[in-house]
Design an enzyme around this catalytic site. Sequence first.
Site, PDB file in Angstrom:
ATOM      1  N   GLU A  18     -25.551  12.082  10.658  1.00  0.00           N
ATOM      2  CA  GLU A  18     -26.250  10.731  10.207  1.00  0.00           C
ATOM      3  C   GLU A  18     -26.818  10.370  11.135  1.00  0.00           C
ATOM      4  OE1 GLU A  18     -25.798   8.391   6.678  1.00  0.00           O
ATOM      5  OE2 GLU A  18     -25.798   9.804   5.872  1.00  0.00           O
ATOM      6  N   GLU A  44     -24.720  15.842   1.523  1.00  0.00           N
ATOM      7  CA  GLU A  44     -24.494  14.986   0.497  1.00  0.00           C
ATOM      8  C   GLU A  44     -25.906  14.375  -0.297  1.00  0.00           C
ATOM      9  OE1 GLU A  44     -24.082  10.795   2.788  1.00  0.00           O
ATOM     10  OE2 GLU A  44     -23.059  11.926   4.843  1.00  0.00           O
TER      11      GLU A  44
HETATM   12  C1  BG6 Z   1     -24.269   8.101   3.678  1.00  0.00           C
HETATM   13  C2  BG6 Z   1     -22.802   8.082   4.402  1.00  0.00           C
HETATM   14  O1  BG6 Z   1     -25.252   7.982   4.562  1.00  0.00           O
HETATM   15  O2  BG6 Z   1     -23.895   7.523   2.566  1.00  0.00           O
HETATM   16  C3  BG6 Z   1     -21.509   8.746   3.905  1.00  0.00           C
HETATM   17  O3  BG6 Z   1     -23.022   9.786   5.227  1.00  0.00           O
HETATM   18  C4  BG6 Z   1     -21.160   7.167   2.589  1.00  0.00           C
HETATM   19  O4  BG6 Z   1     -20.727   7.891   4.483  1.00  0.00           O
HETATM   20  C5  BG6 Z   1     -22.683   7.919   2.011  1.00  0.00           C
HETATM   21  O5  BG6 Z   1     -20.329   7.129   1.910  1.00  0.00           O
HETATM   22  C6  BG6 Z   1     -22.549   6.676   0.674  1.00  0.00           C
HETATM   23  O6  BG6 Z   1     -23.398   5.782   0.756  1.00  0.00           O
HETATM   24  P1  BG6 Z   1     -22.385   4.327   0.536  1.00  0.00           P
HETATM   25  O7  BG6 Z   1     -22.530   2.879   1.666  1.00  0.00           O
HETATM   26  O8  BG6 Z   1     -22.507   3.881  -0.898  1.00  0.00           O
HETATM   27  O9  BG6 Z   1     -20.958   4.934   0.307  1.00  0.00           O
END
Ligand code: BG6
Length: 485
Positions: free
Chosen positions: A188, A382
Amino acid sequence: MSLKENFLWGGAISANQVEGGWNLDGKGISVADVKRYKPNLDIEDYAGQHQINTKMIEEALETKNTKYYPKRRGIDFYHKYKEDIALFAEMGFKTLRLSIAWTRIFPTGEEKTPNQAGIEFYLNIFKELKKYDIEPIITLSHYEMPLNLVLKYNGWADRRLIDLFIKFAKTCFEYFGDYVKYWLTFNEIDSVSRHPFITAGIVKDRSEKGEYQNDIYNALHHQYLAAALAAKECRKIVDDCKIGSMLTKLTSYPHSCNPKDVELAFKSNFENIVHADIQIFGEYSKLYKKILAEKGIKIKFEKNDEKILKNNTVDFLSFSYYMSRTVSAAEDKEEVAGNTMTGVKNPYLSSTDWGWQIDPIGLKISLLELYDRYEIPLMIVENGMGAKDIIEEDGSIHDDYRIEYLKEHLKEMKKAVEMGVELLGYTSWAPIDLISASTSQMSKRYGFIYVDQDDEGKGTLKRLKKDSFYWYKKVIASNGKILDQ
Ligand code: BG6
């Protein structure tokens, strides 16, 4: 057109959120190790927007506590990786996206030679993945840079970080290149402007007076250059490598047809996608240069920078997608959280327990938009839903909400592929419960596999299969044809 036979189904994790073992076998301290868990969260926490200052770092360095610094303990993947990989294999994973902790290889970022124990750890992981024919996708930098580089250089604001990163990247290509073909440089990359500490090691009180914004945009510039130079090295060292960029896809909608809302949405989408533009087209657009100049930002371009960016563009674009965002010029709108940013409530969407707005169609829109713009292969690296899970007395976990979220997103993903989008794979975030990046909570669970640990680190760390585990296994076995439970 359906998904290709070799479609890369799997999951994504990051070193700092799973490994633990923060001070074992020569590992150095990273930015993640000083991120404190805070019990009473507010909307800024949900959106990961609280920044860290020097005092908070100093406090963290005074203690070896893992209770309030949960990324130090993770879910003990450091010792349990064999068990976890076996579970991923049982679901039929074709790929696992994971990151390499820079501080395991170069504890302070400045050593001349790598830490062999760190090299061994990752080699063992790659051997284990190979046993099950699971293709690794590696992120070189996922929110876990050496803290030393923060304290000494104010992170990526300093151009010297480029060489230090390239030393790390080359080491990884040389040692792991026989096992790893898919590489992502910065997780990101766009997020530097939203959370400069965790992504780029910039601390506001360490920037010269009035230079904080300049530091942020120069850090981004240094990361584009480092990513381009890493691509160049990777192509020299690793046969058949594919190197990609990784963007947080933050699709923004205008709250109304008021041109002011539409303009805000345009601006927000532009400022999101511009980071992929630079890595794919190999240059800053004229409009972006103008916008930066209007903000008073001065990027310190050196002689060869333009050439470096132009000659070393990426092979594919990967991105995270969790939610869409709605923006409004009016000030009386209800504010909601999102992935590292806030927005206003979209009346047509429901939200997760953490207020992120659920929008599967937004994923299809994102895929179409990105593919049309760039015409290079895409990868969803993701996508998932943070939720509170309940364990029944018999140990089962009925996470229908997670299945529903993923199923609807996969349906839209398939529609985009049917329209011709070239998609290499899909890795859900995250296949196993881990420490949340934004809130450092354990109770914000994403996994198909439950991990018995609470927010303060209490629990047996036992792994349990949720209903979604069996569901995802069927999805993979049918190559996405069967999405119903
Ligand atoms: C993404 C990141 O933006 O979101 C991850 O790359 C992160 O590292 C994921 O865990 C989910 O976000 P969060 O804050 O719910 O863990």
